[in-house]
Design an enzyme around this catalytic site. Structure first.
Site, PDB file in Angstrom:
ATOM      1  N   ASN A   9       0.862  -1.186   0.000  1.00 39.32           N
ATOM      2  CA  ASN A   9       0.000   0.000   0.000  1.00 39.32           C
ATOM      3  C   ASN A   9       0.898   1.236   0.000  1.00 39.32           C
ATOM      4  O   ASN A   9       1.492   1.569   1.021  1.00 39.32           O
ATOM      5  CB  ASN A   9      -0.889  -0.035   1.249  1.00 39.32           C
ATOM      6  CG  ASN A   9      -1.735   1.215   1.392  1.00 39.32           C
ATOM      7  OD1 ASN A   9      -1.835   2.020   0.464  1.00 39.32           O
ATOM      8  ND2 ASN A   9      -2.350   1.383   2.558  1.00 39.32           N
ATOM      9  N   LYS A  11       0.043   4.276  -0.316  1.00 36.71           N
ATOM     10  CA  LYS A  11      -0.614   5.454   0.291  1.00 36.71           C
ATOM     11  C   LYS A  11      -0.392   6.692  -0.589  1.00 36.71           C
ATOM     12  O   LYS A  11      -0.280   6.554  -1.806  1.00 36.71           O
ATOM     13  CB  LYS A  11      -0.117   5.659   1.730  1.00 36.71           C
ATOM     14  CG  LYS A  11      -0.166   4.369   2.538  1.00 36.71           C
ATOM     15  CD  LYS A  11       0.062   4.580   4.000  1.00 36.71           C
ATOM     16  CE  LYS A  11       0.082   3.226   4.700  1.00 36.71           C
ATOM     17  NZ  LYS A  11       0.146   3.332   6.147  1.00 36.71           N
ATOM     18  N   GLU A  99      -6.651   4.289   7.991  1.00 38.59           N
ATOM     19  CA  GLU A  99      -6.481   5.734   7.754  1.00 38.59           C
ATOM     20  C   GLU A  99      -7.741   6.316   7.124  1.00 38.59           C
ATOM     21  O   GLU A  99      -8.118   7.446   7.414  1.00 38.59           O
ATOM     22  CB  GLU A  99      -5.242   5.977   6.872  1.00 38.59           C
ATOM     23  CG  GLU A  99      -3.960   5.745   7.652  1.00 38.59           C
ATOM     24  CD  GLU A  99      -2.790   5.247   6.833  1.00 38.59           C
ATOM     25  OE1 GLU A  99      -2.806   5.366   5.594  1.00 38.59           O
ATOM     26  OE2 GLU A  99      -1.838   4.718   7.444  1.00 38.59           O
ATOM     27  N   SER A 215       3.526  -2.882  10.305  1.00 35.72           N
ATOM     28  CA  SER A 215       4.976  -2.882  10.508  1.00 35.72           C
ATOM     29  C   SER A 215       5.662  -4.189  10.106  1.00 35.72           C
ATOM     30  O   SER A 215       6.593  -4.626  10.778  1.00 35.72           O
ATOM     31  CB  SER A 215       5.322  -2.497  11.958  1.00 35.72           C
ATOM     32  OG  SER A 215       4.832  -1.193  12.233  1.00 35.72           O
TER      33      SER A 215
HETATM   34  C1  PEP Z   1      -0.640  -0.219   6.266  1.00 34.42           C
HETATM   35  O1  PEP Z   1      -0.734   0.999   6.209  1.00 34.42           O
HETATM   36  O2  PEP Z   1      -1.522  -0.950   5.766  1.00 34.42           O
HETATM   37  C2  PEP Z   1       0.524  -0.791   6.915  1.00 34.42           C
HETATM   38  C3  PEP Z   1       0.503  -2.042   7.244  1.00 34.42           C
HETATM   39  O3  PEP Z   1       1.562   0.083   7.154  1.00 34.42           O
HETATM   40  P1  PEP Z   1       2.992  -0.279   7.799  1.00 34.42           P
HETATM   41  O4  PEP Z   1       3.480  -1.527   7.111  1.00 34.42           O
HETATM   42  O5  PEP Z   1       3.839   0.914   7.491  1.00 34.42           O
HETATM   43  O6  PEP Z   1       2.754  -0.486   9.249  1.00 34.42           O
END
Ligand code: PEP
Length: 252
Positions: A9, A11, A99, A215
């Site tokens: 993703n 974003k 989000e 993460s």
């Molecule tokens: C996400 O936004 O779906 C996500 C898992 O972000 P991150 O891997 O940065 O925690």
């Protein structure tokens, strides 16, 4: 056999040139990777989707949108319809990301409409859900997750699940560097699969891919992906670097 899936993703990151560059690097990193039963998906921003589709044409990398509007068309300034996405060669959409729930007031109810529209247009849906930190500390995480799924998805027919990919994303682990342990992920994924078996049937539950998000990095992906009910990951931050994302893909 259910699919293994790693989805990135992106974003609101990467302009057109950066999008093309990252795709080129990814293609290089994934040269020789045996896709077999694995889907690799990237989700650039709306404005770069068309180019991303073009640049991945000869590859097995798939391109997803990050959102859509539930209406067919009309006076919804700034929005993008399912038909528009399909028209430019998109066949996957991420819905319900935390989000979007937090900053754009998306609710289980509006998401139920979006999911229906996506499926009616033949799109696959990566449906995100997950508890807040206070839900986990008060031990309400199973209840919260069940409610999110019940409200947004359990009105769907069994057939609709051919197009559903679930992404369990505990909100406290997204972009925080704090990941759920592999055991915490497995415990929740097992709970979700049982829920699907009860609500629908076991065969369906065994076929739905359930991704973990929060993460995931090259150094923890392998352990998380080794759990029997974790079928891959939805990756945020680490999907913006070809080397990291492809390392995660190769951990599957
Ligand atoms: C996400 O936004 O779906 C996500 C898992 O972000 P991150 O891997 O940065 O925690």
């Amino acid at each position: 056999m259910r699919k293994k899936i790693v989805a990135g993703n992106w974003k609101m990151n990467n302009n057109l040139n950066e999008t093309k560059k990252l795709i080129k690097e990814l293609k290089n990193e994934l040269k020789g990777f045996e896709f077999d039963n694995t889907r690799v998906i990237i989700a650039p921003s709306f404005v770069n989707l068309q180019q991303a589709v073009k640049k991945t044409e000869e590859t097995k990398i798939e391109v997803s949108a990050q959102n859509l509007h539930q209406a067919k068309n009309g006076a919804f300034t700034g929005e993008v319809s399912a038909e528009m996405l399909v028209d430019i060669g998109i066949d996957i959409v991420i819905l319900g990301h935390s989000e979007r729930r937090a900053y754009f007031n998306e609710t289980d109810e509006s998401l139920a409409l979006k999911v229906k529209t996506a499926i009616a247009n033949g799109l696959d849906v990566i449906f995100c859900f997950g508890e807040q930190l206070e839900d986990r500390t008060s031990e309400n995480h199973f209840k919260v997750v069940e409610e999110q799924l019940r409200n947004a998805l359990f009105g769907l027919s069994s057939e609709a699940y051919n197009n559903i990919i679930l992404a369990y994303e505990p909100v406290w682990a997204i972009g925080t560097g704090q990941t759920a342990t592999a055991d915490q992920a497995q415990e929740m994924h097992y709970f979700i699969r049982n829920l699907l078996a009860k609500e629908y049937n076991d065969a369906l539950a065994q076929e739905v891919s359930i991704l973990y998000g929060g993460s995931v990095k090259p150094n923890n992906a392998e352990e998380i992906f080794s759990k029997p009910d974790v079928d891959g990951g939805l990756i945020g931050g680490a999907s913006l670097k070809a080397e990291d994302f492809s390392a995660i893909v190769k951990s599957i």
